[in-house]
Design a protein around this motif. Structure first.
Motif, mmCIF file in Angstrom:
data_model
loop_
_atom_site.group_PDB
_atom_site.id
_atom_site.type_symbol
_atom_site.label_atom_id
_atom_site.label_comp_id
_atom_site.label_asym_id
_atom_site.label_seq_id
_atom_site.Cartn_x
_atom_site.Cartn_y
_atom_site.Cartn_z
ATOM 1 N N THR A 204 0.807 -1.221 0.000
ATOM 2 C CA THR A 204 0.000 0.000 0.000
ATOM 3 C C THR A 204 0.841 1.273 0.000
ATOM 4 O O THR A 204 0.368 2.310 -0.442
ATOM 5 C CB THR A 204 -0.921 0.054 1.238
ATOM 6 O OG1 THR A 204 -0.159 -0.325 2.372
ATOM 7 C CG2 THR A 204 -2.092 -0.854 1.079
ATOM 8 N N ASN B 72 9.596 6.376 -4.292
ATOM 9 C CA ASN B 72 8.396 6.988 -3.728
ATOM 10 C C ASN B 72 8.674 8.409 -3.251
ATOM 11 O O ASN B 72 7.888 9.322 -3.494
ATOM 12 C CB ASN B 72 7.895 6.124 -2.564
ATOM 13 C CG ASN B 72 6.402 6.227 -2.394
ATOM 14 O OD1 ASN B 72 5.696 6.723 -3.275
ATOM 15 N ND2 ASN B 72 5.906 5.766 -1.276
ATOM 16 N N SER B 76 7.151 12.035 -4.541
ATOM 17 C CA SER B 76 6.432 12.943 -3.653
ATOM 18 C C SER B 76 6.977 14.367 -3.711
ATOM 19 O O SER B 76 6.342 15.293 -3.230
ATOM 20 C CB SER B 76 6.458 12.420 -2.218
ATOM 21 O OG SER B 76 7.750 12.521 -1.697
ATOM 22 N N PHE B 116 -8.462 13.887 1.449
ATOM 23 C CA PHE B 116 -7.414 13.208 2.205
ATOM 24 C C PHE B 116 -7.753 13.206 3.690
ATOM 25 O O PHE B 116 -7.679 12.180 4.360
ATOM 26 C CB PHE B 116 -6.074 13.898 1.957
ATOM 27 C CG PHE B 116 -4.949 13.363 2.790
ATOM 28 C CD1 PHE B 116 -4.431 12.101 2.539
ATOM 29 C CD2 PHE B 116 -4.399 14.110 3.829
ATOM 30 C CE1 PHE B 116 -3.393 11.596 3.301
ATOM 31 C CE2 PHE B 116 -3.364 13.603 4.593
ATOM 32 C CZ PHE B 116 -2.848 12.351 4.331
ATOM 33 N N TYR B 299 -7.876 6.746 -0.831
ATOM 34 C CA TYR B 299 -7.478 8.063 -1.321
ATOM 35 C C TYR B 299 -6.254 7.938 -2.218
ATOM 36 O O TYR B 299 -6.200 8.518 -3.309
ATOM 37 C CB TYR B 299 -7.188 9.004 -0.134
ATOM 38 C CG TYR B 299 -6.566 10.301 -0.581
ATOM 39 C CD1 TYR B 299 -7.342 11.313 -1.117
ATOM 40 C CD2 TYR B 299 -5.191 10.486 -0.511
ATOM 41 C CE1 TYR B 299 -6.766 12.483 -1.570
ATOM 42 C CE2 TYR B 299 -4.607 11.647 -0.957
ATOM 43 C CZ TYR B 299 -5.402 12.650 -1.491
ATOM 44 O OH TYR B 299 -4.828 13.789 -1.945
ATOM 45 N N ILE B 300 -5.265 7.149 -1.775
ATOM 46 C CA ILE B 300 -4.052 6.960 -2.581
ATOM 47 C C ILE B 300 -4.405 6.310 -3.914
ATOM 48 O O ILE B 300 -3.963 6.753 -4.977
ATOM 49 C CB ILE B 300 -3.026 6.089 -1.817
ATOM 50 C CG1 ILE B 300 -2.570 6.808 -0.548
ATOM 51 C CG2 ILE B 300 -1.837 5.755 -2.707
ATOM 52 C CD1 ILE B 300 -1.730 5.955 0.374
ATOM 53 N N TYR B 301 -5.224 5.276 -3.844
ATOM 54 C CA TYR B 301 -5.611 4.563 -5.062
ATOM 55 C C TYR B 301 -6.353 5.488 -6.023
ATOM 56 O O TYR B 301 -6.041 5.546 -7.220
ATOM 57 C CB TYR B 301 -6.475 3.347 -4.697
ATOM 58 C CG TYR B 301 -7.191 2.739 -5.875
ATOM 59 C CD1 TYR B 301 -6.483 2.041 -6.850
ATOM 60 C CD2 TYR B 301 -8.567 2.879 -6.021
ATOM 61 C CE1 TYR B 301 -7.133 1.504 -7.947
ATOM 62 C CE2 TYR B 301 -9.223 2.335 -7.101
ATOM 63 C CZ TYR B 301 -8.499 1.651 -8.068
ATOM 64 O OH TYR B 301 -9.144 1.121 -9.145
ATOM 65 N N THR B 303 -6.424 8.847 -6.107
ATOM 66 C CA THR B 303 -5.598 9.961 -6.572
ATOM 67 C C THR B 303 -4.589 9.507 -7.622
ATOM 68 O O THR B 303 -4.373 10.171 -8.626
ATOM 69 C CB THR B 303 -4.839 10.578 -5.389
ATOM 70 O OG1 THR B 303 -5.776 10.812 -4.346
ATOM 71 C CG2 THR B 303 -4.182 11.884 -5.778
ATOM 72 N N GLY B 304 -3.965 8.365 -7.391
ATOM 73 C CA GLY B 304 -2.903 7.936 -8.276
ATOM 74 C C GLY B 304 -3.378 7.146 -9.486
ATOM 75 O O GLY B 304 -2.746 7.181 -10.534
ATOM 76 N N ALA B 315 -0.331 11.176 -4.678
ATOM 77 C CA ALA B 315 -0.530 9.816 -4.163
ATOM 78 C C ALA B 315 0.723 9.349 -3.424
ATOM 79 O O ALA B 315 0.639 8.742 -2.353
ATOM 80 C CB ALA B 315 -0.864 8.864 -5.302
ATOM 81 N N ALA B 318 1.016 11.054 -0.053
ATOM 82 C CA ALA B 318 0.108 10.432 0.913
ATOM 83 C C ALA B 318 0.651 9.070 1.341
ATOM 84 O O ALA B 318 0.531 8.681 2.506
ATOM 85 C CB ALA B 318 -1.287 10.292 0.313
ATOM 86 N N SER B 319 1.286 8.338 0.395
ATOM 87 C CA SER B 319 1.890 7.038 0.738
ATOM 88 C C SER B 319 2.995 7.211 1.764
ATOM 89 O O SER B 319 3.140 6.397 2.674
ATOM 90 C CB SER B 319 2.504 6.374 -0.498
ATOM 91 O OG SER B 319 1.570 6.213 -1.499
#
Lengths: 358, 343
Positions: A204, B72, B76, B116, B299-301, B303-304, B315, B318-319
């Motif tokens: 995730t 990642n 960001s 978010f 939200y991540i899913y 958004t990204g 995304a 947020a990750s």
């Protein structure tokens, strides 16, 4: 043993302290059995309800309140009509009850005929008729999605992904576990620390970059994108290594004396001896892969490469959900894990209890 | 009982079983792989072999987990909607600034990225109730299953069954029950109550999200606690009984303290899982009604990946935030399991 009064007293203690002993009924026993009975109903009931519902026709599914068993309305071929007509039990004005076939329905009036004497049409208020039904299993819920929709492909993809991923997982994880269990080498503790440290990195938090890697490798919308990324699991390495540590060192030394190569020591001696642990990892891997959802959802965007889970999700998300198909395909999706459960439940529970992994 | 059995080495039967099941394809595969490995061993000596055994695993893991973990951060701090790094302009902390731009952190509607923050608050609510109920029910179930009861194996298996089901299956099973014309509403109507539109009411949707995920995962935690209960030495209870110790006292002075390390593991594991809740609830409610059951991972899913305009940078930011939370929880988990191993 002591007398009855102390027995009772002790069984209360037993509830709170959870220990074994002779059986004597007490309120805590009653409470336990009620709790367990409710628990079993709650755990299995929804699944049984799903399975029962999956055999109902669309009309049967729309009924409210629902019937317990799948029922279908009896239809009869009546002379003078091309299609079979649905049968009803009609309460006539004089109070007698007749079995009639319905020709058509206009508002609250149904036009009916007697199937044995189709000449005369009888008008009946719909409130006075009740469908005649029999137990009927709608197998077409299962066969049609496999023929008409892509469900056979989804099923196939799921089987391929689960099998291939489990084989790759077992191979590379057992190799790494062998390397970490059998040898003393520079950097071993660093690698072990790394394995333990990464045990908990979930997909995730790396969705975007993992998607980039998969795209760069040209694997988006191919099953490899689902098979390969999860293949190296620190959990698996850890589990196998702990097990391989228990293998007697003498066996390996003896094989080396006999000029066995390191590779053949790995697969001819250590692997067969680690079979119980490998079996546990294999079962877990099958479950992980068969049930995988978020990652396939991201990397599989075309219907030809959907796994069963993704296909089911797409199918249930449509505007007009065809529940009779969704339910049947859900049952198909839970068959493999139910079989695993029925035959290998002990392996799994032992695996979880000893390793704390899921 | 299955839990008491540790896996035993089965030298003879193991070998014959491997031969029987795997037979020739495995032998051919390993036979072929023997060639390069033998050559390597001759060339570089035994001392280098462990590295070659570990290499494939590290390569996969590095490529798909470790490298992404670093990329990642790069995502960001870059902007734009392009996936490839070379086309992404550096924006510094802009993504984080956008995520954390709030008039009042306690009120998501004052935040620039309110989706978010709604996700964050929903996740907090979910985690609080789900973990509490999970621990409570797992504990009660484990205590009951640890008693001398008839059919213990069956009951233990029954509570474990949903753990194996896929999130999609779990969600569909319950969706089918909770629909407007579903069996639960039929029951309510038969009791003379009005049917409830469970997926239209935010409170009910959250309730069922929590309920369904407890239903699906409770068996797993029950097993861990049960293993802990069975590891408590029986002589302690015998000694307590000899002394005529009160039963509540035995529970609070023997069972609970000795089970506590396992409880800690269960609590932290449940926390780690609950913070990442997505699958079941996404299929069950789709995050709705509105954003009532939309959590951080969704939200991540969204958004990204799911939105028309894929905002990878946001995304990823947020990750990273989620990753920091999980990192702290993982440290807690390691501490908890160390305590368990020592205790």
């Amino acid at each position: 043993m002591a007398g009855t009064s102390t027995m009772n007293d002790r069984s209360v203690t037993r509830f709170l302290t959870a220990r074994r002993g002779g059986a004597s009924m007490h309120w805590t026993d009653v409470f336990s059995y009620i709790y367990l009975a409710l628990g079993v109903a709650l755990m299995f009931g929804p699944v049984v309800w799903l399975a029962l519902s999956s055999f109902k026709t669309p009309a049967g599914l729309q009924e409210f309140p629902p019937t317990l068993l799948p029922l279908g309305q009896i239809e009869r071929q009546v002379e003078g009509y091309d299609d079979p007509l649905p049968m009803f039990e009609v309460t006539m004005e004089d109070g007698s009850v007749r079995e009639l076939a319905q020709v058509r329905r206009i508002g609250i009036i149904a036009q009916m005929v007697d199937p044995d004497d189709p000449g005369e049409t009888i008008k009946v208020p719909i409130a006075n008729r009740k469908p005649i039904r029999e137990f009927r299993v709608a197998w077409e819920n299962y066969t049609k999605p496999l023929e008409r929709f892509n469900f056979l492909t989804y099923l196939n993809n799921s089987v391929i992904v689960t099998t291939a991923a489990t084989l790759v997982t077992l191979l590379i994880n057992s190799m790494a576990a062998f390397g970490l269990a059998i040898y003393e080498f520079r950097g071993r503790s660093a690698v072990m620390l790394f394995v333990i440290g990464t045990l908990m990195i979930p997909i995730t938090i790396i969705l975007v970059p993992a998607y980039l890697v998969v795209t760069q490798l040209g694997m988006v919308n191919s099953l490899w994108a689902v098979i390969l990324p999860g293949a190296a699991t620190p959990t698996g390495v850890f589990l196998l290594r702990q097990y391989m540590l228990t293998i007697p060192r003498d066996l390996i030394e003896a094989a080396r004396m006999d000029k066995a190569s390191e590779w053949s020591i790995y697969w001819r001696i250590v692997l067969p001896l680690s079979l119980p642990a490998i079996a546990v990892l294999a079962i877990f891997s099958v479950m992980w892969r068969w049930n995988d959802f978020l990652w396939p959802l991201i990397v599989l965007n075309r219907s030809e490469v959907y796994t069963l889970q993704i296909g089911l999700n797409a199918f249930q998300g449509e505007l007009d959900v065809q529940w009779h198909y969704v339910l049947a395909m859900t049952v198909v999706a839970l068959i493999p894990v139910t079989l695993v459960f029925a035959f290998l439940q002990r392996f799994i529970t032992t695996g979880i209890a000893s390793s704390g992994m899921k | 009982m299955a839990l008491d059995e540790t896996i035993k080495p089965e030298a003879e039967t193991g070998t014959s079983r491997l031969n029987a099941i795997a037979a020739w394809p495995v032998r051919v595969l390993f036979g072929i792989l023997d060639v390069p490995f033998r050559a390597l061993q001759r060339l570089l000596g035994i001392g280098s072999m462990p590295y070659f055994f570990i290499l494939p695993n590290l390569a996969f893991f590095g490529l798909f987990v470790v490298v992404p973990l670093f990329i990642n951060f790069a995502y960001s701090v870059t902007g734009g909607t392009n996936l490839f790094m070379e086309n992404r302009p550096y924006v510094g902390g802009e993504q984080y600034g956008f995520l954390f731009d709030c008039g009042n952190y306690l009120d998501p509607s004052t935040c620039r990225e309110d989706r978010f923050w709604r996700g964050v608050y929903n996740t907090f609510t979910f985690v609080f109730f789900q973990v509490s109920l999970m621990v409570l029910f797992s504990l009660v179930t484990a205590l009951i299953l640890n008693r001398e009861i008839r059919g213990r194996g069956f009951f233990r298996a029954a509570f474990f069954f949903p753990v194996l089901l896929s999130p999609v299956v779990v969600a569909l099973i319950w969706k089918w029950i909770l629909l407007r014309d579903g069996v639960l509403n039929a029951f309510l109507v038969s009791m003379g109550l009005d049917p409830i539109l469970f997926f239209v009411s935010p409170a009910w949707a959250m309730f069922w999200a929590i309920f369904v995920s407890v239903w699906a995962h409770m068996g797993f935690y029950t097993l861990i606690l049960l293993a802990g209960l069975q590891a408590i030495p029986p002589d302690l209870y015998e000694a307590a009984e000899m002394d005529g110790t009160k039963r509540e006292r035995v529970f609070f002075r023997i069972t609970l303290p000795l089970l506590w390390p396992n409880m800690l593991v269960v609590i932290v594991l449940a926390l780690i899982k609950a913070v990442q809740i997505f699958d079941e609830v996404f299929v069950l409610t789709g995050g709705g009604p509105g954003t009532a059951t939309q959590f951080v991972v969704q939200y991540i899913y969204t958004t990204g990946f799911a939105n028309q305009i894929q905002n990878f940078g946001l995304a990823a930011a947020a990750s990273v935030v989620l990753g920091v939370v999980l990192f702290v929880l993982t440290l807690l988990q390691l501490a908890a399991s160390r305590r368990k191993d020592e205790g």
